[in-house]
Design a protein around this motif. Structure first.
Motif, PDB file in Angstrom:
ATOM      1  N   ALA A  44       0.863  -1.183   0.000  1.00 31.44           N
ATOM      2  CA  ALA A  44       0.000   0.000   0.000  1.00 31.44           C
ATOM      3  C   ALA A  44       0.894   1.225   0.000  1.00 31.44           C
ATOM      4  CB  ALA A  44      -0.895   0.024   1.228  1.00 31.44           C
ATOM      5  N   ALA A  69      -9.837   5.211  -0.359  1.00 33.06           N
ATOM      6  CA  ALA A  69      -8.735   4.581  -1.077  1.00 33.06           C
ATOM      7  C   ALA A  69      -8.972   4.618  -2.580  1.00 33.06           C
ATOM      8  CB  ALA A  69      -8.592   3.129  -0.616  1.00 33.06           C
ATOM      9  N   HIS A  71      -8.336   2.104  -5.880  1.00 31.48           N
ATOM     10  CA  HIS A  71      -8.046   0.730  -6.303  1.00 31.48           C
ATOM     11  C   HIS A  71      -8.288   0.651  -7.804  1.00 31.48           C
ATOM     12  CE1 HIS A  71      -8.387  -3.618  -6.784  1.00 31.48           C
ATOM     13  NE2 HIS A  71      -7.645  -3.681  -5.688  1.00 31.48           N
ATOM     14  N   TYR A  74     -11.730  -2.510  -8.119  1.00 30.96           N
ATOM     15  CA  TYR A  74     -12.892  -2.669  -7.250  1.00 30.96           C
ATOM     16  C   TYR A  74     -13.908  -1.551  -7.520  1.00 30.96           C
ATOM     17  CZ  TYR A  74     -10.370  -6.106  -4.362  1.00 30.96           C
ATOM     18  OH  TYR A  74      -9.700  -7.199  -3.900  1.00 30.96           O
ATOM     19  N   VAL A  82      -8.239  -2.868   5.601  1.00 33.26           N
ATOM     20  CA  VAL A  82      -6.817  -2.846   5.235  1.00 33.26           C
ATOM     21  C   VAL A  82      -6.025  -3.087   6.509  1.00 33.26           C
ATOM     22  CG1 VAL A  82      -4.944  -1.516   4.193  1.00 33.26           C
ATOM     23  CG2 VAL A  82      -7.301  -1.154   3.414  1.00 33.26           C
ATOM     24  N   VAL A  95     -13.580   2.566  -1.310  1.00 30.10           N
ATOM     25  CA  VAL A  95     -12.954   2.865  -2.599  1.00 30.10           C
ATOM     26  C   VAL A  95     -13.724   4.003  -3.265  1.00 30.10           C
ATOM     27  CG1 VAL A  95     -12.408   1.973  -4.898  1.00 30.10           C
ATOM     28  CG2 VAL A  95     -12.134   0.491  -2.891  1.00 30.10           C
ATOM     29  N   GLN A 105       1.910  -0.110  -9.592  1.00 27.28           N
ATOM     30  CA  GLN A 105       1.315  -1.449  -9.659  1.00 27.28           C
ATOM     31  C   GLN A 105       2.361  -2.472 -10.093  1.00 27.28           C
ATOM     32  OE1 GLN A 105      -2.582  -1.940 -11.550  1.00 27.28           O
ATOM     33  NE2 GLN A 105      -2.900   0.270 -11.326  1.00 27.28           N
ATOM     34  N   ILE A 111      -2.918  -0.883  -3.669  1.00 29.66           N
ATOM     35  CA  ILE A 111      -3.891   0.110  -3.208  1.00 29.66           C
ATOM     36  C   ILE A 111      -3.167   1.383  -2.804  1.00 29.66           C
ATOM     37  CG2 ILE A 111      -3.887  -0.651  -0.794  1.00 29.66           C
ATOM     38  CD1 ILE A 111      -6.971  -0.150  -0.829  1.00 29.66           C
ATOM     39  N   LEU A 133      -5.714  -6.827   2.093  1.00 30.91           N
ATOM     40  CA  LEU A 133      -7.011  -6.220   1.786  1.00 30.91           C
ATOM     41  C   LEU A 133      -8.071  -7.285   1.945  1.00 30.91           C
ATOM     42  CD1 LEU A 133      -6.394  -4.293  -1.565  1.00 30.91           C
ATOM     43  CD2 LEU A 133      -6.075  -3.477   0.779  1.00 30.91           C
TER      44      LEU A 133
END
Length: 141
Positions: A44, A69, A71, A74, A82, A95, A105, A111, A133
């Motif tokens: 994260a 957050a 993502h 999602y 988390v 999210v 990534q 995240i 997560l």
């Protein structure tokens, strides 16, 4: 004299409010009887001041103090627990944005959480931390 005093009090009130630290909003609450629907582990990271007030991918303004957050997949509104795997601290976030960036990534970041969430999880200083997560409730597709 009264006008001077009023101006001084007003200036003091403005100064105090500018110095006050905003308390993060409470962690979103999972629905009663919620069970874990999906689990993932990875890194994260967090985002904050540079994005404060900007419109997120969901159309809501970003507040770095909220428990929110980003993502990549999602649905918006998904409720996640988390957990910082280094210190065991857990929070719930919702999210509301897309991210992390593709490069992050590719480095294992799954995240991006708000700065307030990163503070609650205890990893602001490190910048990144290994997390779990857990999906507690799916948002609208």
């Amino acid at each position: 004299m009264t006008r001077s005093l009023s101006i001084a009090i007003l200036a003091l009130a403005v100064w105090v409010s500018a110095c006050a630290r905003r308390v993060p909003t409470p962690t979103p609450t999972p629905p009663a009887g919620a069970r874990v629907l999906e689990t993932r582990e990875g890194l994260a990271s967090f985002y904050g001041e540079a994005f404060q007030g900007r419109t997120t991918a969901s159309g809501r303004p970003f507040d770095m103090n909220e428990m929110v957050a980003a993502h990549p997949r999602y649905p918006f509104g998904t409720l996640l627990r988390v957990t910082n795997l280094t210190n065991g601290q857990s929070i719930n976030v919702r999210v509301q944005d897309r991210g992390p960036a593709r490069r992050a990534q590719s480095e294992g970041v799954i995240i991006d959480v708000s700065r307030g969430a990163a503070e609650a999880l205890g990893f602001v200083r490190q910048g990144r931390v290994r997390v779990r997560l857990e999906v507690l409730a799916w948002g609208d597709p």
